[in-house]
Design a protein around this motif. Structure first.
Motif, PDB file in Angstrom:
ATOM      1  N   VAL A 129       0.829  -1.197   0.000  1.00 29.70           N
ATOM      2  CA  VAL A 129       0.000   0.000   0.000  1.00 29.70           C
ATOM      3  C   VAL A 129       0.869   1.255   0.000  1.00 29.70           C
ATOM      4  O   VAL A 129       0.596   2.218  -0.728  1.00 29.70           O
ATOM      5  N   ARG A 130       1.947   1.246   0.790  1.00 32.92           N
ATOM      6  CA  ARG A 130       2.816   2.424   0.835  1.00 32.92           C
ATOM      7  C   ARG A 130       3.487   2.675  -0.514  1.00 32.92           C
ATOM      8  O   ARG A 130       3.637   3.827  -0.948  1.00 32.92           O
ATOM      9  N   LEU A 131       3.879   1.610  -1.193  1.00 35.08           N
ATOM     10  CA  LEU A 131       4.469   1.778  -2.515  1.00 35.08           C
ATOM     11  C   LEU A 131       3.459   2.355  -3.503  1.00 35.08           C
ATOM     12  O   LEU A 131       3.797   3.221  -4.323  1.00 35.08           O
ATOM     13  N   LEU A 132       2.238   1.877  -3.418  1.00 37.45           N
ATOM     14  CA  LEU A 132       1.208   2.389  -4.327  1.00 37.45           C
ATOM     15  C   LEU A 132       0.832   3.820  -3.993  1.00 37.45           C
ATOM     16  O   LEU A 132       0.472   4.605  -4.884  1.00 37.45           O
ATOM     17  N   GLN A 133       0.899   4.211  -2.726  1.00 40.93           N
ATOM     18  CA  GLN A 133       0.699   5.607  -2.374  1.00 40.93           C
ATOM     19  C   GLN A 133       1.764   6.479  -3.038  1.00 40.93           C
ATOM     20  O   GLN A 133       1.475   7.569  -3.548  1.00 40.93           O
ATOM     21  N   GLY A 134       3.001   5.984  -3.040  1.00 39.74           N
ATOM     22  CA  GLY A 134       4.061   6.716  -3.726  1.00 39.74           C
ATOM     23  C   GLY A 134       3.815   6.822  -5.216  1.00 39.74           C
ATOM     24  O   GLY A 134       4.080   7.864  -5.837  1.00 39.74           O
ATOM     25  N   LEU A 135       3.280   5.743  -5.814  1.00 38.77           N
ATOM     26  CA  LEU A 135       2.962   5.782  -7.233  1.00 38.77           C
ATOM     27  C   LEU A 135       1.878   6.808  -7.521  1.00 38.77           C
ATOM     28  O   LEU A 135       1.961   7.566  -8.505  1.00 38.77           O
ATOM     29  N   ASP A 136       0.848   6.860  -6.681  1.00 41.47           N
ATOM     30  CA  ASP A 136      -0.197   7.868  -6.859  1.00 41.47           C
ATOM     31  C   ASP A 136       0.394   9.276  -6.812  1.00 41.47           C
ATOM     32  O   ASP A 136       0.053  10.140  -7.635  1.00 41.47           O
ATOM     33  N   ARG A 137       1.271   9.509  -5.850  1.00 41.43           N
ATOM     34  CA  ARG A 137       1.845  10.851  -5.708  1.00 41.43           C
ATOM     35  C   ARG A 137       2.737  11.211  -6.887  1.00 41.43           C
ATOM     36  O   ARG A 137       2.731  12.363  -7.358  1.00 41.43           O
ATOM     37  N   LEU A 138       3.495  10.243  -7.372  1.00 47.59           N
ATOM     38  CA  LEU A 138       4.322  10.500  -8.553  1.00 47.59           C
ATOM     39  C   LEU A 138       3.449  10.852  -9.747  1.00 47.59           C
ATOM     40  O   LEU A 138       3.750  11.789 -10.499  1.00 47.59           O
ATOM     41  N   ALA A 139       2.368  10.110  -9.951  1.00 44.77           N
ATOM     42  CA  ALA A 139       1.473  10.391 -11.073  1.00 44.77           C
ATOM     43  C   ALA A 139       0.895  11.802 -10.968  1.00 44.77           C
ATOM     44  O   ALA A 139       0.862  12.553 -11.953  1.00 44.77           O
ATOM     45  N   LEU A 140       0.449  12.163  -9.775  1.00 47.16           N
ATOM     46  CA  LEU A 140      -0.106  13.505  -9.581  1.00 47.16           C
ATOM     47  C   LEU A 140       0.944  14.575  -9.812  1.00 47.16           C
ATOM     48  O   LEU A 140       0.642  15.666 -10.322  1.00 47.16           O
ATOM     49  N   ALA A 141       2.193  14.262  -9.464  1.00 52.57           N
ATOM     50  CA  ALA A 141       3.270  15.237  -9.625  1.00 52.57           C
ATOM     51  C   ALA A 141       3.511  15.589 -11.081  1.00 52.57           C
ATOM     52  O   ALA A 141       3.976  16.679 -11.397  1.00 52.57           O
ATOM     53  N   CYS A 142       3.193  14.671 -11.965  1.00 47.34           N
ATOM     54  CA  CYS A 142       3.470  14.874 -13.383  1.00 47.34           C
ATOM     55  C   CYS A 142       2.337  15.575 -14.124  1.00 47.34           C
ATOM     56  O   CYS A 142       2.477  15.856 -15.319  1.00 47.34           O
ATOM     57  N   ALA A 143       1.235  15.836 -13.463  1.00 55.18           N
ATOM     58  CA  ALA A 143       0.049  16.379 -14.146  1.00 55.18           C
ATOM     59  C   ALA A 143      -0.142  17.856 -13.832  1.00 55.18           C
ATOM     60  O   ALA A 143       0.119  18.318 -12.715  1.00 55.18           O
ATOM     61  N   ASP A 144      -0.611  18.588 -14.827  1.00 54.60           N
ATOM     62  CA  ASP A 144      -1.021  19.989 -14.635  1.00 54.60           C
ATOM     63  C   ASP A 144      -2.494  20.083 -14.286  1.00 54.60           C
ATOM     64  O   ASP A 144      -2.900  20.977 -13.556  1.00 54.60           O
ATOM     65  N   VAL A 145      -3.296  19.171 -14.847  1.00 58.24           N
ATOM     66  CA  VAL A 145      -4.727  19.101 -14.531  1.00 58.24           C
ATOM     67  C   VAL A 145      -5.034  17.658 -14.152  1.00 58.24           C
ATOM     68  O   VAL A 145      -4.707  16.729 -14.898  1.00 58.24           O
ATOM     69  N   VAL A 146      -5.631  17.477 -12.993  1.00 56.76           N
ATOM     70  CA  VAL A 146      -6.014  16.151 -12.515  1.00 56.76           C
ATOM     71  C   VAL A 146      -7.525  16.030 -12.632  1.00 56.76           C
ATOM     72  O   VAL A 146      -8.264  16.861 -12.102  1.00 56.76           O
ATOM     73  N   VAL A 147      -7.971  15.012 -13.338  1.00 60.77           N
ATOM     74  CA  VAL A 147      -9.395  14.766 -13.533  1.00 60.77           C
ATOM     75  C   VAL A 147      -9.811  13.620 -12.617  1.00 60.77           C
ATOM     76  O   VAL A 147      -9.236  12.533 -12.669  1.00 60.77           O
ATOM     77  N   LEU A 148     -10.806  13.868 -11.776  1.00 58.88           N
ATOM     78  CA  LEU A 148     -11.364  12.860 -10.874  1.00 58.88           C
ATOM     79  C   LEU A 148     -12.834  12.688 -11.202  1.00 58.88           C
ATOM     80  O   LEU A 148     -13.408  13.481 -11.954  1.00 58.88           O
ATOM     81  N   ASP A 149     -13.464  11.668 -10.603  1.00 66.68           N
ATOM     82  CA  ASP A 149     -14.853  11.405 -10.965  1.00 66.68           C
ATOM     83  C   ASP A 149     -15.856  11.790  -9.890  1.00 66.68           C
ATOM     84  O   ASP A 149     -17.047  11.898 -10.182  1.00 66.68           O
TER      85      ASP A 149
END
Length: 408
Positions: A129-149
């Protein structure tokens, strides 16, 4: 021009197709640079639960990325730099490549699924879970606009301190853009919506007389048993066991009252065996395995009621799942859990039951065997159709692009 980019599979995960169709309906030119990974939904779930399978994912990902790098270079030679890059659903890794290839172009990430949240919902703990939390944060770091539902998923975004650490990356503004403005990240909520194919199949079934409303919104009576469909990965979020237990209660009761129910359950997954056990010996149940995505809209449209999710997990209270939108688009009455996002977005058009309450679900299905109640529910469901089409749901994203000067 907007480039839709990544290893997404719009056939299996139609969300990116909805975004592309919606943007095109608003006049945007959208080119797709897409190299699907080729893994089925079942394979992705196995990888999440069995980390030793991840090297296969990595090898396949690198092969697809090599093709995407070539495609992006060829596209740039012909068309120049895009106005924006849209990274499709399950793009946690793809958004990193998009950022590297387009350092000065706005990158839009459709972050429909938080990897860590999904893993917890399916029973993961600890380091994974901690590794996947890091993956989520990395993905968000690369985006200018984050689309959620949903707004509930917006609340899962990192705290302000973490956002500053992970999102304020330098050297990413388009040429000529104000540096202060470029550091502001956009977050927009765009409902999942339904692809156009699901609406087309509803119309086709109406023409063949199954009783699905036509364009005029009529609610003809349905001949024969009430037909109920459930499809998915049989996860705790979906409440597959609750669905099976409710059907085991409802089908005999409905048959005894002379208004039978026929149920079709499609797919397989984590709780599939437990669901089958709950329905052992119950008449009127049909089990189908994985169904080709192209065949699913017509199959669902042949039913009167589509079941959404009824699980009681925390994630189940934060989502409005694909099947709710797809069931409505297919012309079905949709029975799903009474959660804040589902009530807020589509409450007037859904048949809502308490989460994880098998008796309430069974009672609602028995109620819907009454032709008058079914007709009223069908009319309510039909009223949602225009609001869930691609052109309608992308409105917030169109507004976010407009604020950045990205217009058709």
């Amino acid at each position: 021009m907007i480039v839709a980019f990544g290893t997404y599979d719009a056939a299996r995960h139609p969300r990116v197709g909805v975004l592309v169709a919606g943007l095109q309906a608003h006049g945007y030119e959208v080119a797709e640079l897409n190299r699907p990974l080729g893994f089925s939904t079942a394979a992705r779930v196995r990888m999440l639960r069995q980390p030793w399978r991840l090297p296969l994912l990595l090898l396949r990902l690198l092969a697809c990325w090599a093709l995407l790098v070539r495609d992006a270079a060829a596209h740039r030679r012909v068309h120049g730099a895009p106005d924006a890059v849209l990274v499709g659903y399950l793009g946690h890794f793809d958004v990193v490549l998009a950022r590297l290839l387009h350092p000065r172009t706005p990158v839009v990430l459709d972050h429909l699924v938080f990897a860590a949240d999904t893993a917890v919902d399916r029973g993961a703990t600890g380091l994974r879970v901690r590794l996947l939390q890091g993956l989520d944060r990395l993905a968000l770091a690369c985006a200018d606009v984050v689309v959620l539902d949903t707004d509930e998923h917006r609340a899962l975004l990192p705290t302000p301190r973490v956002r500053r650490a992970f999102l304020d990356l330098p050297h990413r503004r388009p040429v000529g853009e104000n540096p202060a403005r470029s550091r502001r990240r956009g977050v927009v909520v765009v409902p999942v919506g339904a692809p156009d194919a699901w609406f087309a199949d509803a119309a086709s079934r109406a023409a063949r007389g199954r009783g699905i409303p036509g364009p005029d919104g009529g609610t003809p009576a349905v001949a024969g048993p009430l037909r109920v469909v459930f499809f998915g990965l049989f996860t705790p979020l979906q409440g597959a066991v609750t669905v099976a237990e409710a059907l085991a209660d409802a089908l005999p009761r409905a048959a005894a009252a002379g208004r039978p129910i026929e149920a079709t359950l499609i797919g397989t997954g984590q709780d599939h065996a437990a669901a089958r056990s709950a329905l052992e010996g119950v008449d009127g149940v049909t089990w189908l395995g994985w169904t080709a995505p192209a065949d699913l809209p017509e199959l669902v449209a042949a039913h009167d009621v589509c079941l959404g999710i009824v699980g009681g997990t925390p994630k189940g209270r934060r989502v409005v799942p694909n099947k709710v939108f797809q069931g409505l688009a297919a012309g079905c009455v949709v029975v799903t859990s009474d959660t804040p996002p589902q009530r807020r977005l589509l409450g007037d058009h859904l048949e809502l039951v308490p989460p994880a309450d098998r008796r309430a679900l069974a009672d609602r299905l028995v109620d819907l065997t009454d032709p008058v109640r079914l007709a009223a529910a069908r009319a309510r469901a039909h009223g949602a159709r225009d609001a869930i089409r691609p052109a309608a749901v992308v409105g917030p994203l169109v507004a976010a692009l407009d604020r950045r000067g990205i217009r058709p």
